[in-house]
Design an enzyme around this catalytic site. Structure first.
Site, PDB file in Angstrom:
ATOM      1  N   HIS A  77     -41.865 -32.024 -67.013  1.00 25.23           N
ATOM      2  CA  HIS A  77     -41.944 -31.133 -65.860  1.00 25.23           C
ATOM      3  C   HIS A  77     -41.785 -29.708 -66.365  1.00 25.23           C
ATOM      4  O   HIS A  77     -40.857 -29.398 -67.111  1.00 25.23           O
ATOM      5  CB  HIS A  77     -40.857 -31.490 -64.853  1.00 25.23           C
ATOM      6  CG  HIS A  77     -41.009 -30.787 -63.545  1.00 25.23           C
ATOM      7  ND1 HIS A  77     -42.219 -30.620 -62.927  1.00 25.23           N
ATOM      8  CD2 HIS A  77     -40.090 -30.201 -62.733  1.00 25.23           C
ATOM      9  CE1 HIS A  77     -42.057 -29.979 -61.788  1.00 25.23           C
ATOM     10  NE2 HIS A  77     -40.778 -29.699 -61.651  1.00 25.23           N
ATOM     11  N   TYR A 110     -45.103 -23.174 -57.426  1.00 23.79           N
ATOM     12  CA  TYR A 110     -44.110 -22.501 -56.600  1.00 23.79           C
ATOM     13  C   TYR A 110     -43.539 -21.324 -57.382  1.00 23.79           C
ATOM     14  O   TYR A 110     -43.562 -21.302 -58.627  1.00 23.79           O
ATOM     15  CB  TYR A 110     -42.994 -23.453 -56.153  1.00 23.79           C
ATOM     16  CG  TYR A 110     -42.112 -23.984 -57.268  1.00 23.79           C
ATOM     17  CD1 TYR A 110     -40.985 -23.287 -57.691  1.00 23.79           C
ATOM     18  CD2 TYR A 110     -42.399 -25.204 -57.883  1.00 23.79           C
ATOM     19  CE1 TYR A 110     -40.171 -23.775 -58.704  1.00 23.79           C
ATOM     20  CE2 TYR A 110     -41.588 -25.699 -58.894  1.00 23.79           C
ATOM     21  CZ  TYR A 110     -40.489 -24.980 -59.305  1.00 23.79           C
ATOM     22  OH  TYR A 110     -39.677 -25.465 -60.317  1.00 23.79           O
ATOM     23  N   ASP A 169     -37.567 -58.078 -38.460  1.00 20.65           N
ATOM     24  CA  ASP A 169     -38.423 -58.477 -37.339  1.00 20.65           C
ATOM     25  C   ASP A 169     -39.313 -59.599 -37.870  1.00 20.65           C
ATOM     26  O   ASP A 169     -40.227 -59.353 -38.649  1.00 20.65           O
ATOM     27  CB  ASP A 169     -39.250 -57.271 -36.892  1.00 20.65           C
ATOM     28  CG  ASP A 169     -40.039 -57.532 -35.632  1.00 20.65           C
ATOM     29  OD1 ASP A 169     -39.441 -57.887 -34.607  1.00 20.65           O
ATOM     30  OD2 ASP A 169     -41.278 -57.365 -35.666  1.00 20.65           O
TER      31      ASP A 169
END
Length: 824
Positions: free
Chosen positions: A229, A255, A539
Site C-alpha cells: 500500500h 486521496y 431463517d
C-alpha cells in the site's frame, strides 16, 4: 527486560496494534480487567504505525457507520482521559466526482448519510474549490462534503488506548512472541509463548498481518492477506492553506491529506500487489517495503494535474507498507465458528484507525455478554468459508479488493478474481444456456441468462454496470414473467443443508426453532432461530425426513453461522449430531403455474396437489433418478424444490428440461428470484432480518408457535421476548413499499420519509415486473398504539439520488396476499 507473565488471565489478546489495544481498553472499561495483551515486539509496530490516520464516519451500513462514529467520539475524548495526545481533529472531507455515475453514487451516499445521522452535503464544483482551493476543477461534476470527518495520529491513538487500558487494570506486555493456542475440551484455553504458557478462558486474535497464520495454528480460518500500500509525503508546499479537508478523488484512485504543511498523497490502485505469500518475516517491525514508482506512476501523474501546486514540490517520503485485506473488503470480527473461546479482530482493509474504536468496543461487549451487541453480520467472521483462507485464493482476490475501495460501487457488482471454485453439477448446462454467473460463498450461480437470439447476434453474458437499468434488466424481466406466467428453472444447489439426526434431534430443534418442528415425517416447517432478545439468528426451513432425522435448509451465505449457532445451542448430553451435507445434494427449483404440469411429464409418480400438498416432502423418480421434492416456494408461485444426489443430478436435469421444453420452461437466475420474492414481501436474512431485528417487528410472528408446551430441553430460545412483544406491541415495523413512479430504482439503505420526518430506511429492493415499479422492504418507526390504517395511510416517500419518490405501503404482500398461487 520482559515482564514475567501470569500463569492465567481471563482474556489473552494477541497483537498490540490499534485494534488489540482497543479491545483491551474496552474490556477493562466494561469491568473485565483480568486482561493480558501480548505484543511480539512493540505496540503499533506492524501496520498501525504507518497508517494515514483518516477517520471517516460514513460506511456502507448503519451499524458500520455507528462503529466509525464511535471511533471519532472516542479519539476526541482519549487525550483528556489518558493524557496522551491522539492528534485528533475534525477537518472534514470532500469526495469529488469526475463522472455522472460517480456523482450518482455520491448523491446516494449523502442520502444514506441522513439515515446514519451523519452530516453530509452535496456540493457544486465551485463549492468544492471554496473548501479546497488547491483542487483543479477540470472534469469535476460535483462532490459531497462531510464536515465532521477527522484525522489523527495512529501511533499516538494506539498508545492512548494502551494507557487507558493499563489505567483500568489491564496488563500489556511487549516483546513476547505467542507460539500457539492451547485447546482443551473443544475450546480455546490459553496460549503458548516463548516465555511459557498462559491459560485463559478467551483468546483474541488481533495479530494483524499475522492473524491468518496464527488462526491456522489454532485450526481457525482467518481469510486475509497483506498487500503493498503506497503513499507519498511531499516537501512543504508554499502558501498551502491550513486545516484543509481530506480530499478524495476516487475516479483517480487517490486521496490527499494535509500533513503539517505538506500533502500526503495516498493510492488505491486498481490492481494491487499482494505481499508476504511465503509468510511475514519474523523480524518485521516498523519496516517498509521497497518503493515501486512505476506501479503508482499513473496515479502520481494524475495527482500533479489535479493539484497543480504540487508541481515542482519534492517528494520527502515515498512509502510502501503492507496492509491486510480480506476477500470482500470487510474486516473480520467475532468468535470463530471452529473454536469456541477464540475471537478474531483483524483484516481491516486500510480503514483500521477509523474502525478500531468501534470494533474494539463491539468485540469487548460480545466477549462479556456472549453475543454481539447488535447486528454485525457485515463483518462477522462466520460469513467466511474455510477455503477463502487459502493462500492462492487470497493472493488472487486481494489484488482486486484493494482497488475496489475506490472503484465505482456499482449495484450488483461481481468480483472478477478467484472465481469458479465451487460449481454445481448443472454449471456447464447453464453456461450453454447463456448464464451470467455471480458468486456467493464461492458458489457460481446463474444471476441471469442471455437469450439465444442475443447470443447469436454477438452479445456476451456479462455485466455492464450502471446506476440505471443494467444490460440484464430486460432479460431478467423475461425470467420473472416466466416464473409468474409459465415455468422457470432455478439452480438452488448452493442452499446450505444441515442433517440433524439422533434420538434427541427433535428435542434439540424444538429448543432452537421458534416454529414447531414436531410435524409428521414428510412435512416441512418454515421457522426462525431466535436469540434471547427475540432477534432473528437464522431463517430456515426444516424438513422432517423420519422420526429421528431432519434436514435444515439455509441460505448459502449463512451456512457456517447457522451451523455454529445450532451446535453451540446443543444441550449437554444431547444424543444427536448435526452434519453439513450441502455438497451431497444438488437442488433445482421448478417454479411457476405450469411447474406441476412439467413435473408430471417427467415422472410416472403422482405429483398432484393431493399427493404433494404445500409443505410436503415426497420421494419420486424424475426420469429414472430418485429425487426428493420439497413443496415450497420463495417466489410466491406454485413450485417444487427438487433435491437430487450429485451423481444423479445430470440425469435429473435432462429429464426435467426435456419435459419442460415443449411447455415453455426457461432458465432463470438469482435476479429474477429476488424480484419475485420482493413482490411477495419474503424476507432475506442479512438484509431484511438480522439478529438485531425482533421477529415480531419483522412481521414473522405468524411463523412463531410461542404457546406450544416446552420441550424436553425447555422452551425455545427467545420465547419470553416474543411473548413480551406481543403483549406490549412494537415501535418499528418492516413494511413493503411500491414506488408510484415506475422509473426510479432503489437498492438498499435509502431513507424512508414520513412527511418531512425521517422514519426509517430500505433494507432491500428490486424492480417488481409484475407490480410495475420498484418494490422495497424497510423498517419504519411507529408506536404500539398506532393503528395499521394510520400507518399505511401516511405520506410515505423514499429518497434516492434523484430525489424523494412517493410510495404506497403495505403490511401484507402486494402480490397474492392470501398465498393462493403457491399453495394451489
Amino acid at each position: 527486560m520482559t515482564q514475567p507473565l501470569p500463569a492465567h488471565a481471563r482474556v489473552v489478546i494477541v497483537g498490540g496494534g490499534v485494534v488489540g489495544c482497543s479491545v483491551a481498553y474496552h474490556l477493562a472499561k466494561l469491568g473485565l480487567t483480568d486482561v493480558l495483551l501480548l505484543e511480539r515486539r512493540q505496540l503499533a509496530c506492524g501496520t498501525t504505525w504507518h497508517a494515514a490516520g483518516l477517520i471517516a464516519q460514513l460506511r456502507a451500513s448503519i451499524n458500520m457507520t455507528r462503529l466509525a462514529r464511535y471511533s471519532q467520539e472516542l479519539y476526541g475524548a482519549l487525550e483528556a482521559e489518558t493524557g496522551v495526545s491522539t492528534g485528533f481533529r475534525r477537518n472534514g472531507s470532500i469526495s469529488v466526482a469526475l463522472t455522472a455515475a460517480r456523482m450518482e453514487e455520491l448523491r446516494r451516499n449523502a442520502a444514506m448519510a441522513r439515515v446514519h445521522g451523519v452530516e453530509a452535503e452535496v456540493i457544486s464544483p465551485a463549492e468544492c474549490l471554496d473548501l479546497h482551493p488547491m483542487l483543479d476543477l477540470t472534469g469535476v461534476v460535483g462532490g459531497v462534503h462531510v464536515p465532521l470527518d477527522g484525522q489523527g495520529d495512529p501511533s499516538n491513538i494506539t498508545q492512548a488506548l494502551a494507557a487507558g487500558a493499563r489505567r483500568l487494570g489491564a496488563r500489556i506486555v511487549e516483546g513476547v512472541k505467542v507460539t500457539g493456542v492451547i485447546r482443551e475440551g473443544g475450546r480455546a484455553a490459553g496460549v503458548e509463548t516463548a516465555q511459557g504458557r498462559v491459560t485463559a478462558e478467551i483468546v483474541v486474535n488481533c495479530a494483524g498481518m499475522w492473524a491468518r497464520d496464527f488462526g491456522a495454528a489454532a485450526g481457525v480460518a482467518v481469510p486475509l492477506h497483506a498487500a503493498e500500500h503506497f503513499y507519498m509525503v511531499t516537501e512543504p508546499v508554499p502558501d498551502m492553506p491550513a486545516h484543509l479537508p481530506t480530499l478524495r478523488v476516487p475516479d483517480e484512485c487517490a486521496y490527499y491529506k494535509e500533513d503539517a504543511g505538506r500533502i500526503l498523497l495516498g493510492a488505491f490502485e486498481p490492481v494491487a500487489k499482494p505481499w508476504g505469500m511465503e509468510g511475514i518475516p519474523e523480524d518485521f517491525c516498523f519496516d517498509d517495503l521497497p518503493p515501486d514508482f512505476e506501479h503508482v506512476a499513473p496515479i502520481l501523474e494524475a495527482a500533479l494535474a489535479r493539484m497543480p501546486a504540487l508541481n515542482g514540490v519534492g517528494i520527502r517520503t515515498f512509502f510502501n507498507g503492507p496492509e491486510s485485506f480480506t476477500p470482500d473488503d470487510r474486516y473480520l470480527l467475532g468468535e470463530a465458528p471452529e473454536l469456541p473461546g477464540f475471537y478474531v479482530a483483524a483484516g481491516f482493509n486500510s480503514v483500521g484507525i477509523q474502525s478500531a474504536g468501534g470494533a474494539g468496543k463491539a468485540l469487548a461487549e460480545w466477549i462479556v455478554e456472549g453475543e454481539p451487541p447488535f447486528d454485525l453480520w457485515d463483518v462477522d467472521i462466520r460469513r467466511m468459508a474455510p477455503f477463502q483462507a487459502g493462500k492462492r485464493f487470497l493472493r488472487a482476490r486481494v489484488s482486486e479488493t484493494l482497488g475496489l475501495l475506490y472503484a465505482d460501487h456499482w449495484p450488483y457488482r461481481q468480483y472478477a478474481t478467484a472465481r469458479g471454485l465451487r460449481r454445481t453439477p448443472f454449471h456447464d448446462r447453464w453456461a450453454a444456456l447463456g448464464a451470467c454467473f455471480g458468486e456467493t460463498a464461492g458458489w457460481e450461480r446463474p444471476h441471469w441468462f442471455l437469450p439465444e437470439a442475443a447470443r447469436a447476434a454477438g452479445e456476451t453474458a456479462e455485466y455492464r454496470y450502471s446506476w440505471g437499468r443494467q444490460n440484464w434488466f430486460p432479460h431478467s424481466a423475461g425470467e420473472h414473467r416466466a416464473t409468474r406466467e409459465g415455468a422457470a428453472l432455478y439452480d438452488l444447489s448452493a442452499f446450505g443443508k444441515i442433517r440433524v439426526e439422533g434420538p434427541d434431534a427433535l428435542a434439540w430443534l424444538d429448543l432452537v426453532c421458534a416454529g414447531d418442528p414436531d410435524v409428521p415425517a414428510g412435512r416441512l416447517v418454515y421457522t426462525q432461530w431466535l436469540n434471547a432478545r427475540g432477534g432473528v439468528e437464522a431463517d430456515v426451513t426444516v424438513a422432517r425426513l423420519s422420526e429421528t432425522a431432519f434436514l435444515v435448509i439455509t441460505p448459502a451465505a449463512t451456512l457456517r453461522r447457522d451451523m455454529a449457532w445450532l451446535t453451540r445451542a446443543a444441550p449437554e448430553g444431547c444424543r444427536a449430531v448435526a452434519v453439513d451435507v450441502t455438497s451431497g445434494e444438488a437442488v433445482l427449483g421448478l417454479m411457476g403455474p405450469r411447474s406441476r404440469e412439467i413435473l408430471a411429464a417427467a415422472t410416472l409418480d403422482d405429483v398432484s396437489a393431493e399427493a404433494i400438498p404445500f409443505g410436503a416432502v415426497a420421494e419420486i423418480e424424475l426420469g429414472m433418478a430418485p429425487v426428493r421434492i420439497h413443496r415450497v416456494s420463495y417466489v410466491g408461485e406454485l413450485g417444487f424444490e427438487i433435491y437430487v444426489s450429485a451423481d444423479f443430478a445430470a440425469h435429473a436435469f435432462e429429464a426435467l428440461w426435456e419435459a419442460g421444453a415443449p411447455l415453455g420452461l426457461r432458465p432463470a437466475g438469482m435476479h429474477a428470484m429476488d424480484s419475485c420474492r420482493l413482490e411477495k414481501a419474503f424476507r432475506h436474512f442479512g438484509h431484511d432480518i438480522t439478529d438485531e431485528d425482533h421477529v415480531v417487528e419483522a412481521g414473522l410472528g405468524f411463523a412463531v408457535k410461542a404457546k406450544r408446551a416446552p420441550g424436553r430441553f425447555g422452551p425455545f430460545i427467545g420465547r419470553d421476548a416474543v411473548l413480551k412483544a406481543r403483549e406490549t406491541g412494537v415501535s418499528r415495523r418492516l413494511v413493503q413499499f411500491l414506488l408510484e413512479d415506475p422509473e426510479p430504482l432503489l437498492f438498499h439503505g435509502e431513507p424512508i420519509w414520513r412527511g418531512e420526518t425521517l422514519a426509517g430506511h430500505v433494507t432491500s429492493a428490486a424492480y417488481g415486473h409484475t407490480l410495475g415499479g420498484t418494490v422495497a422492504l424497510g423498517y419504519v418507526e411507529t408506536s404500539p398504539e398506532e393503528s395499521v390504517e394510520d400507518l399505511l395511510a401516511a405520506d410515505w416517500r423514499i429518497e434516492s439520488g434523484s430525489g424523494r419518490h412517493t410510495a404506497r405501503a403495505s403490511l401484507r404482500p402486494m402480490l397474492d396476499p392470501s398465498g393462493a398461487r403457491m399453495k394451489g
